[in-house]
Design an enzyme around this catalytic site. Structure first.
Site, short mmCIF file in Angstrom:
data_model
loop_
_atom_site.label_atom_id
_atom_site.label_comp_id
_atom_site.label_asym_id
_atom_site.label_seq_id
_atom_site.Cartn_x
_atom_site.Cartn_y
_atom_site.Cartn_z
N ASP A 206 13.72 -16.46 77.41
CA ASP A 206 12.82 -16.35 76.20
C ASP A 206 11.88 -14.94 76.60
O ASP A 206 10.90 -15.57 77.01
CB ASP A 206 12.36 -17.65 75.80
CG ASP A 206 11.74 -17.38 74.47
OD1 ASP A 206 11.62 -16.21 74.02
OD2 ASP A 206 11.28 -18.22 73.58
N HIS A 211 4.62 -14.15 74.68
CA HIS A 211 4.11 -15.06 75.83
C HIS A 211 3.81 -13.93 76.81
O HIS A 211 3.41 -14.71 77.96
CB HIS A 211 5.37 -15.79 76.14
CG HIS A 211 5.90 -16.73 75.12
ND1 HIS A 211 5.30 -17.63 74.32
CD2 HIS A 211 6.98 -16.60 74.36
CE1 HIS A 211 5.77 -18.27 73.23
NE2 HIS A 211 7.00 -17.57 73.38
N ILE A 226 0.54 -16.63 74.63
CA ILE A 226 0.54 -18.29 74.78
C ILE A 226 1.62 -18.60 75.45
O ILE A 226 2.69 -18.09 75.73
CB ILE A 226 0.48 -18.84 73.29
CG1 ILE A 226 1.58 -18.53 72.38
CG2 ILE A 226 -0.68 -18.60 72.79
CD1 ILE A 226 2.01 -19.27 71.41
N GLY A 229 6.70 -22.77 73.72
CA GLY A 229 6.61 -24.36 73.50
C GLY A 229 7.80 -25.09 74.35
O GLY A 229 7.42 -26.16 74.88
C1 LIG Z 1 16.94 -19.73 67.22
C2 LIG Z 1 16.35 -20.14 68.61
C3 LIG Z 1 14.60 -19.88 68.30
C4 LIG Z 1 13.96 -20.13 69.66
C5 LIG Z 1 12.39 -20.24 69.43
C6 LIG Z 1 11.68 -19.93 70.68
C7 LIG Z 1 10.54 -19.00 70.17
C8 LIG Z 1 9.47 -19.19 70.97
O1 LIG Z 1 9.37 -17.93 71.94
C9 LIG Z 1 8.17 -19.21 70.47
C10 LIG Z 1 6.99 -20.23 70.97
O2 LIG Z 1 7.30 -20.92 71.94
S1 LIG Z 1 5.76 -20.60 69.83
C11 LIG Z 1 4.80 -21.61 71.17
C12 LIG Z 1 5.12 -22.95 70.68
N1 LIG Z 1 4.79 -23.38 69.30
C13 LIG Z 1 3.50 -23.32 68.90
O3 LIG Z 1 2.66 -23.07 69.63
C14 LIG Z 1 2.97 -24.00 67.42
C15 LIG Z 1 2.32 -25.00 67.48
N2 LIG Z 1 1.95 -25.58 66.20
C16 LIG Z 1 1.17 -25.04 65.29
O4 LIG Z 1 0.39 -24.08 65.76
C17 LIG Z 1 0.89 -25.74 63.82
O5 LIG Z 1 1.31 -26.51 63.92
C18 LIG Z 1 1.64 -24.73 62.96
C19 LIG Z 1 1.23 -23.24 62.95
C20 LIG Z 1 3.51 -24.65 63.22
C21 LIG Z 1 1.56 -25.58 61.77
O6 LIG Z 1 0.23 -25.66 61.24
P1 LIG Z 1 -0.41 -25.36 59.71
O7 LIG Z 1 0.13 -24.10 59.08
O8 LIG Z 1 -1.58 -25.90 59.79
O9 LIG Z 1 0.80 -26.44 59.10
P2 LIG Z 1 0.28 -27.77 58.01
O10 LIG Z 1 -0.38 -27.34 56.91
O11 LIG Z 1 -0.06 -28.80 58.87
O12 LIG Z 1 1.58 -28.33 57.56
C22 LIG Z 1 2.36 -27.20 56.53
C23 LIG Z 1 3.88 -27.91 56.49
O13 LIG Z 1 4.69 -27.56 57.58
C24 LIG Z 1 5.17 -28.63 58.20
N3 LIG Z 1 4.92 -28.67 59.88
C25 LIG Z 1 3.69 -28.50 60.28
N4 LIG Z 1 3.66 -28.29 61.69
C26 LIG Z 1 5.11 -28.44 61.74
C27 LIG Z 1 6.07 -28.26 63.13
N5 LIG Z 1 5.15 -27.90 64.17
N6 LIG Z 1 7.28 -28.10 62.69
C28 LIG Z 1 7.63 -28.35 61.68
N7 LIG Z 1 6.93 -28.42 60.44
C29 LIG Z 1 5.89 -28.27 60.41
C30 LIG Z 1 4.14 -29.94 57.75
O14 LIG Z 1 4.86 -31.08 57.90
C31 LIG Z 1 3.69 -29.47 56.32
O15 LIG Z 1 4.89 -29.66 55.45
P3 LIG Z 1 4.69 -30.80 54.37
O16 LIG Z 1 3.55 -30.22 53.16
O17 LIG Z 1 5.92 -30.87 53.64
O18 LIG Z 1 4.14 -32.14 54.97
#
Ligand SMILES: CCCCCCC[C@@H](O)CC(=O)SCCNC(=O)CCNC(=O)[C@H](O)C(C)(C)COP(=O)(O)OP(=O)(O)OC[C@H]1O[C@@H](n2cnc3c(N)ncnc32)[C@H](O)[C@@H]1OP(=O)(O)O
Length: 307
Positions: A206, A211, A226, A229
């Site tokens: 990745d 990162h 960061i 995940g």
């Molecule tokens: C295809 C191959 C792909 C490979 C992918 C790999 C890519 C990598 O390089 C990238 C990474 O590793 S990034 C690092 C790991 N991830 C993170 O650090 C994200 C951590 N999470 C956040 O910051 C917040 O939860 C955040 C920002 C995610 C959400 O927080 P908020 O904006 O505050 O959201 P909130 O208002 O609480 O909710 C809004 C609606 O979204 C849903 N939701 C929240 N968190 C979620 C999550 N983590 N996953 C899925 N859905 C999520 C909520 O349920 C809400 O929906 P609803 O209103 O319908 O309930």
């Protein structure tokens, strides 16, 4: 009211992802294990040396079950080419990961990946895209694992009527539902990530600059790059293998993870675990900020006799 045109759900849902084949070797398996912290505190750790070395003359090194998650990461560059989907790739975050492991992973193999769309949701400020990757061992044709990856595309939502936002998914809801118990955890494990953790982990495939590149980290809203995940998940599941599986990685059947908050490389991770029959519910916290960063469950095939 005019909707954001970031996404055309009909086009996205109709997209067919191309199939991909790749080979991994024992070296990739060992680099991955080191990337998720195996043997970092103890180079002769009796539970973990087998992931990086032919311990006791074993013919092949053992593979951590979370290694299968990296089979899905090859889909990341393909996301930019999905017709009907526009997003700023610097704002992409990993939201959730669901993994089913059908047999212990070989120490080296050629993998054939088939990717399909499993979900698309309009969350207003963001959209969520869910991809399923089925990974087959090319030689035998056997299905080794299934990954469902949810990516949270900040700024790419608002493409449907806010009074009935677009939502589509084709998998059972109970696979992603769980509650953290209010009771004391069954086990707690503390582990340190290194400041260089993401630089090591990225060698497992990745290469998202979020990162590694300070400018990209800042553009994405963070003070510095960061941690991946899936790296945090690797630490959490290693803790479960140590504390609950008594070192036997093959007890793990499926894994669900929801990424709650970012982790900075160098932070200390505390994994709390609760045992409910054959399910381990877990919560990972960052010690320095006292914040929950990851929650989910691990489904086991059986319990360790010594529990
Ligand atoms: C295809 C191959 C792909 C490979 C992918 C790999 C890519 C990598 O390089 C990238 C990474 O590793 S990034 C690092 C790991 N991830 C993170 O650090 C994200 C951590 N999470 C956040 O910051 C917040 O939860 C955040 C920002 C995610 C959400 O927080 P908020 O904006 O505050 O959201 P909130 O208002 O609480 O909710 C809004 C609606 O979204 C849903 N939701 C929240 N968190 C979620 C999550 N983590 N996953 C899925 N859905 C999520 C909520 O349920 C809400 O929906 P609803 O209103 O319908 O309930």
């Amino acid at each position: 009211m005019a909707h954001n045109s970031a996404c055309n759900p009909d086009l996205v849902l109709a997209h067919k992802f191309s199939e991909k084949t790749f080979t991994y070797t024992e070296r990739d398996v060992a680099v991955y294990a080191l990337g998720v912290g195996a043997c970092a505190r103890d180079a002769v750790d009796t539970d973990e040396l087998k992931y990086v070395y032919h311990e006791n003359g074993q013919q092949f090194i053992k593979v951590l079950p979370t290694f299968s998650a990296i089979f899905s990461v090859g889909g990341l560059p393909q996301l930019g080419a999905v017709p009907g989907l526009r997003f700023d790739k610097r704002l992409l975050l990993h939201g959730q990961q669901y993994i089913e492991i059908y047999k212990p992973l070989p120490a080296n193999a050629t993998i054939h990946n088939k990717v399909t769309l499993a979900g698309l949701h309009d969350k207003g400020k963001a959209s969520i895209l869910e991809l399923e990757t089925r990974s087959y061992e090319k030689e035998s044709g056997e299905l080794l694992s299934l990954n469902r990856t949810s990516v949270f595309l900040r700024g790419a939502g608002g493409f449907s009527d806010p009074s009935k936002p677009f939502t589509y998914s084709n998998y059972p809801v109970n696979q992603t539902s769980m509650k953290i118990p209010k009771t004391q955890p069954f086990a707690v494990f503390e582990d340190c990530t290194q400041p260089s953790q993401a630089l090591l982990y990225r060698l497992s495939g990745d290469y998202n600059p979020l990162h590694s590149d300070p400018m990209v980290g800042k553009a994405a809203g963070f003070s510095r790059p960061i941690l991946h995940g899936l790296c945090t998940l690797g630490f959490g599941v290693r803790a479960i293998i140590k504390c609950i599986c008594r070192g036997d990685q093959d007890m793990i059947k499926s894994i669900f993870a929801r990424f709650l908050l970012h982790v900075y490389p160098g932070e200390t991770l505390i994994t709390e675990m609760w045992l409910e029959d054959l399910r381990v519910i877990y919560l990972v916290k960052v010690k320095e900020r006292n914040r929950a960063v990851l929650s989910g469950y691990v489904q086991l095939h059986r319990l360790a006799a010594s529990l």
